[in-house]
Each structure stands twice: as C-alpha cells, then as structure tokens.
Design an enzyme around this catalytic site. Structure first.
Site, PDB file in Angstrom:
ATOM      1  N   PHE A  61      10.996  -2.701 -10.140  1.00 51.42           N
ATOM      2  CA  PHE A  61      10.380  -4.018 -10.212  1.00 51.42           C
ATOM      3  C   PHE A  61       8.958  -3.935  -9.649  1.00 51.42           C
ATOM      4  O   PHE A  61       8.740  -3.298  -8.624  1.00 51.42           O
ATOM      5  CB  PHE A  61      11.139  -5.017  -9.341  1.00 51.42           C
ATOM      6  CG  PHE A  61      12.468  -5.454  -9.887  1.00 51.42           C
ATOM      7  CD1 PHE A  61      12.527  -6.433 -10.860  1.00 51.42           C
ATOM      8  CD2 PHE A  61      13.648  -4.909  -9.414  1.00 51.42           C
ATOM      9  CE1 PHE A  61      13.746  -6.872 -11.360  1.00 51.42           C
ATOM     10  CE2 PHE A  61      14.881  -5.339  -9.902  1.00 51.42           C
ATOM     11  CZ  PHE A  61      14.925  -6.322 -10.882  1.00 51.42           C
ATOM     12  N   GLY A  62       8.018  -4.613 -10.258  1.00 48.94           N
ATOM     13  CA  GLY A  62       6.698  -4.757  -9.637  1.00 48.94           C
ATOM     14  C   GLY A  62       5.563  -4.268 -10.499  1.00 48.94           C
ATOM     15  O   GLY A  62       5.727  -3.385 -11.340  1.00 48.94           O
ATOM     16  N   HIS A  78       3.923   1.506  -8.754  1.00 47.42           N
ATOM     17  CA  HIS A  78       5.054   2.413  -9.002  1.00 47.42           C
ATOM     18  C   HIS A  78       4.587   3.533  -9.920  1.00 47.42           C
ATOM     19  O   HIS A  78       3.789   3.301 -10.823  1.00 47.42           O
ATOM     20  CB  HIS A  78       6.202   1.676  -9.682  1.00 47.42           C
ATOM     21  CG  HIS A  78       6.871   0.661  -8.815  1.00 47.42           C
ATOM     22  ND1 HIS A  78       7.569   0.995  -7.683  1.00 47.42           N
ATOM     23  CD2 HIS A  78       6.926  -0.689  -8.898  1.00 47.42           C
ATOM     24  CE1 HIS A  78       8.034  -0.106  -7.110  1.00 47.42           C
ATOM     25  NE2 HIS A  78       7.646  -1.146  -7.828  1.00 47.42           N
ATOM     26  N   HIS A  85       4.971 -15.386  -3.668  1.00 45.68           N
ATOM     27  CA  HIS A  85       5.167 -15.301  -5.125  1.00 45.68           C
ATOM     28  C   HIS A  85       6.089 -16.354  -5.739  1.00 45.68           C
ATOM     29  O   HIS A  85       7.145 -16.049  -6.280  1.00 45.68           O
ATOM     30  CB  HIS A  85       5.607 -13.908  -5.566  1.00 45.68           C
ATOM     31  CG  HIS A  85       6.674 -13.245  -4.730  1.00 45.68           C
ATOM     32  ND1 HIS A  85       7.884 -13.814  -4.495  1.00 45.68           N
ATOM     33  CD2 HIS A  85       6.685 -12.044  -4.083  1.00 45.68           C
ATOM     34  CE1 HIS A  85       8.607 -12.990  -3.755  1.00 45.68           C
ATOM     35  NE2 HIS A  85       7.899 -11.913  -3.489  1.00 45.68           N
ATOM     36  N   LEU A  89       0.823  -1.224   0.000  1.00 50.61           N
ATOM     37  CA  LEU A  89       0.000   0.000   0.000  1.00 50.61           C
ATOM     38  C   LEU A  89       0.854   1.270   0.000  1.00 50.61           C
ATOM     39  O   LEU A  89       0.333   2.366  -0.184  1.00 50.61           O
ATOM     40  CB  LEU A  89      -0.961  -0.006   1.191  1.00 50.61           C
ATOM     41  CG  LEU A  89      -2.097  -1.037   1.112  1.00 50.61           C
ATOM     42  CD1 LEU A  89      -2.933  -1.011   2.385  1.00 50.61           C
ATOM     43  CD2 LEU A  89      -2.995  -0.792  -0.104  1.00 50.61           C
ATOM     44  N   ARG A  90       2.142   1.106   0.239  1.00 49.66           N
ATOM     45  CA  ARG A  90       3.129   2.199   0.120  1.00 49.66           C
ATOM     46  C   ARG A  90       2.989   3.314   1.155  1.00 49.66           C
ATOM     47  O   ARG A  90       3.770   4.256   1.142  1.00 49.66           O
ATOM     48  CB  ARG A  90       3.110   2.837  -1.277  1.00 49.66           C
ATOM     49  CG  ARG A  90       3.281   1.859  -2.426  1.00 49.66           C
ATOM     50  CD  ARG A  90       4.657   1.265  -2.463  1.00 49.66           C
ATOM     51  NE  ARG A  90       4.843   0.439  -3.660  1.00 49.66           N
ATOM     52  CZ  ARG A  90       5.645  -0.617  -3.699  1.00 49.66           C
ATOM     53  NH1 ARG A  90       6.333  -0.981  -2.621  1.00 49.66           N
ATOM     54  NH2 ARG A  90       5.777  -1.299  -4.808  1.00 49.66           N
ATOM     55  N   ASP A 111       0.381  -9.556  -5.163  1.00 48.65           N
ATOM     56  CA  ASP A 111       1.656  -8.845  -5.034  1.00 48.65           C
ATOM     57  C   ASP A 111       1.530  -7.449  -5.654  1.00 48.65           C
ATOM     58  O   ASP A 111       2.421  -6.982  -6.379  1.00 48.65           O
ATOM     59  CB  ASP A 111       2.816  -9.633  -5.648  1.00 48.65           C
ATOM     60  CG  ASP A 111       4.179  -9.073  -5.228  1.00 48.65           C
ATOM     61  OD1 ASP A 111       4.226  -8.094  -4.452  1.00 48.65           O
ATOM     62  OD2 ASP A 111       5.208  -9.610  -5.694  1.00 48.65           O
ATOM     63  N   ASP A 137       9.369  -8.916   2.963  1.00 49.10           N
ATOM     64  CA  ASP A 137       9.119  -8.896   1.515  1.00 49.10           C
ATOM     65  C   ASP A 137       9.769  -7.721   0.790  1.00 49.10           C
ATOM     66  O   ASP A 137       9.766  -6.592   1.248  1.00 49.10           O
ATOM     67  CB  ASP A 137       7.629  -8.894   1.192  1.00 49.10           C
ATOM     68  CG  ASP A 137       7.416  -9.100  -0.294  1.00 49.10           C
ATOM     69  OD1 ASP A 137       7.955 -10.082  -0.819  1.00 49.10           O
ATOM     70  OD2 ASP A 137       6.756  -8.267  -0.935  1.00 49.10           O
ATOM     71  N   ASN A 163       9.807  -8.867  -9.721  1.00 54.47           N
ATOM     72  CA  ASN A 163      10.762  -9.735  -9.033  1.00 54.47           C
ATOM     73  C   ASN A 163      10.021 -10.644  -8.061  1.00 54.47           C
ATOM     74  O   ASN A 163       9.389 -10.153  -7.153  1.00 54.47           O
ATOM     75  CB  ASN A 163      11.782  -8.874  -8.276  1.00 54.47           C
ATOM     76  CG  ASN A 163      12.904  -9.717  -7.711  1.00 54.47           C
ATOM     77  OD1 ASN A 163      13.139 -10.840  -8.160  1.00 54.47           O
ATOM     78  ND2 ASN A 163      13.594  -9.210  -6.715  1.00 54.47           N
TER      79      ASN A 163
END
Ligand code: ZN
Lengths: 425, 315
Positions: free
Chosen positions: A323-324, A309, A232, A63-64, A305, A152, A278
């Site tokens: 990544f993501g 970004h 993952h 959720l950042r 996951d 993670d 990743n």
C-alpha cells in the site's frame, strides 16, 4: 553569504502578503523584502513572472530510514522534497526500529544532521514497537525533539491505550496524529468497497472502517482535551464527523493527500498497483466532498503521505502489492492544478494548507516569507505545463499514481535556510 | 472484423463484435473434434504454456486438448502458491517463459488482475484462464457458445446465474458477455453473496430462486465453495439446497424448458439434484465439449493477432 531574489510575486498568506518585490537573504534568514533592493549579492535569481512562496511543510512523509533504506533514505527523501518545493517534512515513525524511544530518535537525528537536504522533523510513535499495547514515554520523546506522536500505518485498537495516549499527549503538549482504520472492518481489503471492488473481484475496504475509527478517536480526544489531527482523510462521512467536532470546540485538525481529491476508485481499473494505497481511493462523491471540505476549511492541511516502495513490492499481483504512493515531488503541482486552476482555492488559501497550517499544528515558526524569519522559500513558475514521468523523480522509489498526468506549476528553485537546495537548472 | 488483441484478459474488455468473432471462429473449429484425425495445423510450430498457480484439472486439460488439436506444442507448469510467495515474481516467471520462445501463456491465478499484469509485461500472448474473483473469459465464452447453439441467439434471452456471485469469476465474465450480446441477466443468491453495486453491471438481483427461474430461458448454476474461510457468510449446505437448489420440481414450474448449465465440478445435492444434472435440461457435458472449440478459437485468434503485430513492427 547573500542571495537576492528579484521581481518575484511573493505570496505569504500568514501576513496577507501578495506583491511583486525582491527578497534579500543573508545567511539562513530573510534580511529584507522590498522593491528594487540593491545589494552586492553574489547570487541573484531572476524571478520575474514567477512566484515566491513559503517553502512547503509536508507533515506526512515516510522517509523509511532507518530500516528500509532500499525504499528511501533521509538523503533521497529530502532531495525529493526539495524538488517538490518542500523545505520541511515530518518523518513518520514507522521505521525499523520505530521512533518509540529517545535513543531511536537520537539515532535518526544524527542521520538527519549528516544527510538531510531540507528540515526534517520527527514524529514519535504512540506505542512501543508500534504494537498498540504499551504506551511510549511521550514526555521523553517530546524532550528529545518529537513534534507529534502517531502510530501511522496502524491505528491503536485498544481504546484504553489510545485514551491514555491522548491524556499523555495533552500533558506533554504534542498533537496526536491519527491513522484511522478499524482493522476488523478493513482486514484483507485492497481497494474501496463498492462497485469497483465488485467489478474487479478485489476485496473491499469500507468507508466505515475509516469513519468509525475517526469517530472513536474524536470522542477520546474530546474527553482528554488533547489536540487530535486526523491523517489522510478519504471519506465523506469522516469529513462530516470532523466538521461536527470543529463546531463543538474539539481541538481538531485534519489533512488529506492530493491523490484523494484528484483520483477516484475508478483509477484502479487495469490493476495498476500505483493506485493502491491505504486508505484506498474512494468514490467520486468522496472526492468531491474532500474538495468542498478543503474550500470550507474543514480540512486544514494537504500532506503527501509520501510512501515509497521498491518495484519489487509494487510490480507484483495487485492483492500482494504494498500500500502507498510517493508524493513529495508532485504535492504542489497536483494541488495547484486540481484546486487553484479549478478555482476551488486561490493561491493564498492553498498555501495556508501547505505551509501555515502545518506549521501551526507542529508548533513551528515557519511557513512565512517575512523579514527576520528563516529563508525557506520555493520559487515556482505557475503556468508551466508538464507531464509527470518516472524519470522525473529523485525519490528512490517511483510509485507515483500521477505518472503520465499533465500538471501545471513547476518548482524552479527551493531555498532552505538560505541555501539553494534545488534548482531546475 | 479482424481480431487485433494480443491477449484475452476478460470479456469486459471486448466489444460485441469481438465476442461474436470468437464464437463464429469456435463454430468453425468445432467440426475438427469430430474428425477421425482431430487436428488442424493452425498453430503448428507454436508453443503454448499452461501456467497454473491454482489447481484446475478441467480448465487445464481443456486448454491442452485445444492447443494440441491446433498442432501446438504444450507445456504444463503447475506452481503451488502460498499467500506470500518467496522468490521469483510472476513477471520474472513470465519473462523466462517468453525467453524460451513460447508464444502463448494460458494462466490461472488466484489473484484478480494477475493476467493483466503479466500481459502488460510481456510481448507474447496471455490468455486469462481465470484470475481470482475477477474473470474467467473462456468459461463464459463456452457458456454463451452453448446457449447460442441450443437457442440460436443471445439477444433477448433471460439468463439467471445462481450461486456465489460475490466470489465468482465465472459470474462476472458471463455478465459482461451476455449483456454485451443483448441478453437479460438476473443474479440469484443469498443476500451476503450478492456483492455491492453489481446491478451497475446491468443485471437484476433476486434472492428468490423461484423468481430467478420464472421467466428464464437458461440457468447457469455456480459451484458453491463451502470450504471457504468465510464460513459464517454461507448458509449450511442443506439449507442452501432447500433454498437455492435446482430441482426438477422447480424447473417444471416454468412454462419454458430451461437450459441448465454448470461450470463444474458439480456438488450433487447441493447446487442441483442429480436428476437435473443428468436430465434433459442439462447441457453440462456439451459445455465441456464446446470448451475445446472455444479455446481453440481464442488461442488461434490471439496467436494470429500477435503474428500480425510483430510483422507490422518489423516494417
Ligand atoms: Zn496512515
């Protein structure tokens, strides 16, 4: 406040329920399930030809917030969740500050209380500041509400630290969610090591970097007796190790994400940074192995996951891009399209992986549509065909690998604790 | 055959016919460089920007000369890159250049795929002047042009590429180009410099220089970059020369006269001995000359295609 859902096909695999009926919700709970319920509900949802399923539980979400509110916030992330039929998320601890203390968890809990649109549960870190050195106070994190611990984004390199984490987690009664990556093998890599990394001239990330660490973590978990959950999973060899561990009685569960059983490494051709994650997208062979492992129950859970970004971090050179990928809003539709439409799983089996099993891992009394339980429900029109567009996403970030993909299954309503938190409208 | 692509990103993305069109166009431009006034008006009024994020005097000068012989205006931008650049993104830089009404960007970049990204974001043409370990299409085109000039064909030729295959964009572009035209390609390098799955690109692999030269019509020798960070992956320089160096003696064992190519700059005494570099098997300087004709052809074709594309959208 009452809410009545009429004529839905209700699928709740925990109770082997699959029938057409009405659901009467009163307040935050399901009051009654039955045919032709007559109630003076002020709000009625006509769910004929639609299915009502337990609200999805996505146990792998970034959720950042706090720290990177430009990518996502609790508010925007849970709006996205609601749009995807997800009523509970487990927020990963790689925030800034990291979820490594009771104080930081309290901080996040306050934000959740004020701004969340669905249930947000918290995953604590394994080490202080996620530096891999000093163990967090796992008992204290659990006491302040963390349902699991995970580093993670990183893997804890130090065997001793990791072993201590498993022992402390066992004592505290929380699962350890493992991001398995041996950095000495993956460092500098950006896509799966193999033909495509060769062809595109990009540095590779070997499958070994994942399964070697899966193997270590299983061994440590086994010795400690702790519950290990592998995050993952992307490679065939990891699946084999997990299957073997299950056979020998290790307390192990595992998840994969929709992109790993839908896309293979060839999707990176053209250098689309929305295909950069990743672990990386692997070979066709791994993709097929994941589908098999989902069918056989070696992989228990599907989680998104969700890793938002900003464009600034994605619209750059492939090697430099973050990544993501995001996934909350497409979790159900991609899983349904790729696993149920293809007859690998049926609806109840899919819902086990999206609701019942994550609830079990996290110790939540959720993931069922049942009288007396929380009214967390998603109403889905399964045969609606739609194309994913950038504009579809409510997430602050738009880095989806499924843009332009044709999917089946559209969430029409999401109800969380008795309130409609999303309606297609 | 009409060229329709706005950009030239790599040889993987071209058909045999498209490659042949570039070669035949280059053929007609080659004569320009022998005239007393070495100029044609094909790109008069057009602006070509050389955007180089990685230093390369050879490629940059070759593109500059090519553009000038087509009467284009040329601007050179050299940008130092650190591993993490702060500030303006590549797309922003590209959009700024586009806003100056430039017509073509020739870009050299240390990241694989950078040219793709730029081309996707811009309406003007992008020519890949080398991206990371990925492709270096104009180098491969000039290699192929030179080969064809010397031997009359590519179909059925045996070409060996020797050296650091893993990190070479020149190797990848040559493999795509030569195999599409029916050539047989063998790559030869120490085991650790042969990347995973390269045989799926349609090449044979050997770790033995004698067998790479045995039936070869030509050998394309890559520059060894011993300054790379992965020191352990590379055998010592002299050891390399002993095992893989191209020498007169090794060439003489072959029944055919093997053409020796190198993209430059040569490490004399490491990749090949000086007598080979300067000997009559070597076409290294002809490659440089042909590079101009090939780059003229590429600049001309992409500019023309983009002009056509713009006119079509106006209708
Ligand atoms: Zn992870």
């Amino acid at each position: 406040m009452k809410l009545l859902i009429k004529d839905a096909r209700i699928i709740s695999p925990a109770d082997k329920l699959d029938q057409i009926a009405d659901i009467l919700i009163d307040g935050s709970k399901i009051l009654k399930i039955g045919k032709n319920i007559k109630a003076g509900a002020p709000k009625i949802i006509d769910a004929a030809n639609k299915i009502a399923v337990p609200g999805l539980i996505d146990m792998h979400v970034h959720l950042r917030e706090p720290g990177r509110e430009d990518k996502e916030t609790v508010q925007s992330g849970t709006l996205a969740a609601a749009k995807g039929g997800v009523t509970s998320v487990l927020a990963m601890p790689n925030t800034d500050p990291a979820m490594d203390s009771a104080g930081n968890i309290k901080l996040l809990k306050d934000i959740i209380q004020k701004t969340a649109n669905v249930n947000v549960f918290i995953c604590g870190a394994i080490t202080k500041e996620r530096k891999g050195k000093e163990l967090v106070d796992i008992a204290a994190l659990k006491k302040s509400g963390a349902l699991a611990i995970s580093e993670d984004g990183n893997s804890v390199d130090d065997d001793n630290v990791m072993f201590s984490a498993f022992k402390a987690a066992k004592k505290a009664g929380v699962p350890v969610i493992c991001h398995c990556e041996d950095l000495s093998l993956s460092a500098g890599g950006v896509i799966n090591a193999g033909f495509y990394s060769t062809k595109l001239g990009l540095r590779g990330i070997s499958r070994e970097s994942e399964y070697k660490r899966v193997s270590r973590d299983i061994n440590l978990a086994k010795k400690s007796g702790s519950h290990i959950h592998i995050a993952h999973v992307s490679s065939k060899e990891s699946i084999e190790l997990i299957a073997e561990a299950k056979k020998t009685g290790v307390n192990i569960t595992a998840e994969t994400a929709p992109h790993y059983f839908t896309l293979d490494e060839s999707a990176v051709e053209g250098f689309d940074t929305n295909m950069k994650m990743n672990p990386p997208l692997r070979r066709k062979e791994d993709l097929l192995a994941l589908r098999g492992a989902l069918k056989e129950g070696i992989i228990d859970i599907i989680a998104s996951d969700h890793a938002p970004h900003t464009e600034n971090e994605k619209e750059i050179e492939f090697e430099r891009a973050a990544f993501g990928v995001i996934g909350l809003e497409t979790l159900l539709a991609v899983s349904y399209t790729e696993l149920v439409k293809t007859k690998i799983l049926d609806w109840p089996q899919l819902l086990m992986k999206l609701t019942v099993n994550p609830a079990r891992v996290l110790g939540l009394k959720k993931g069922l549509v049942k009288e007396g339980e929380d009214a967390d429900i998603a109403i889905v029109s399964p045969e609606t065909e739609w194309v994913v567009e950038k504009e579809f996403f409510l997430s602050k970030s738009k880095n989806s690998p499924f843009i332009n993909k044709k999917l089946f299954g559209l969430v029409e309503y999401t109800i969380c604790k008795g309130s409609i938190v999303y309606s297609k409208g | 055959m009409v060229w329709t692509k706005k950009d030239l990103l790599g040889l993987e993305y071209l058909s045999r016919e498209e490659i042949e069109l570039i070669l035949s166009t280059a053929d007609s431009f080659k004569e320009v460089s022998t005239r007393e006034i070495k100029k044609v008006p094909a790109l008069r009024g057009k602006t070509v920007v050389n955007l180089f994020y990685e230093p390369s005097t050879r490629t940059r000068v070759s593109f500059e000369v090519a553009a000038k012989r087509l009467s284009a205006d040329v601007i050179n931008i050299a940008t130092e890159t650190s591993s993490v650049r702060k500030g303006e993104t590549l797309i922003d830089t590209g959009k700024n250049i586009q806003a100056l009404n430039a017509d073509i960007i020739v870009m050299r970049h240390n990241c694989s795929g950078a040219a793709h990204m730029l081309a996707r974001s811009l309406d003007i043409s992008v020519v890949n002047g080398g991206d990371g370990w990925h492709e270096h299409p104009t180098q491969a085109l000039l290699d192929i042009f030179t080969l064809k000039e010397k031997l009359g064909r590519i179909e059925g030729l045996n070409v060996s590429i020797v050296g650091d295959i893993a990190h070479s964009r020149v190797a990848r572009s040559n493999i795509w180009g030569l195999t599409k035209l029916g050539g047989n390609v063998t790559v030869c390098a120490p085991k650790m410099l042969i990347p995973d799955g390269i045989e799926k690109m349609g090449v044979k692999i050997t770790n033995n220089i004698e067998s790479a030269l045995k039936n070869a019509d030509a050998v394309n020798v890559l520059r060894m970059q011993f300054e790379r960070d992965e020191k352990d992956a590379f055998p010592k320089q002299l050891e390399y020369f002993r095992e893989f160096g191209i020498t007169k003696e090794r060439l003489n064992k072959s029944a055919k006269k093997i053409i020796v190519m190198h993209p430059g700059p040569i490490n004399r005494g490491i990749e090949m001995s000086s007598d080979v570099a300067d000997g009559d098997n070597s076409v290294i300087l002809e490659q440089v000359t042909n590079g101009i004709a090939v780059r003229m052809a590429v600049l001309f074709l992409v500019a023309q295609a983009n002009e056509r594309r713009k006119n079509e959208t106006v209708d």
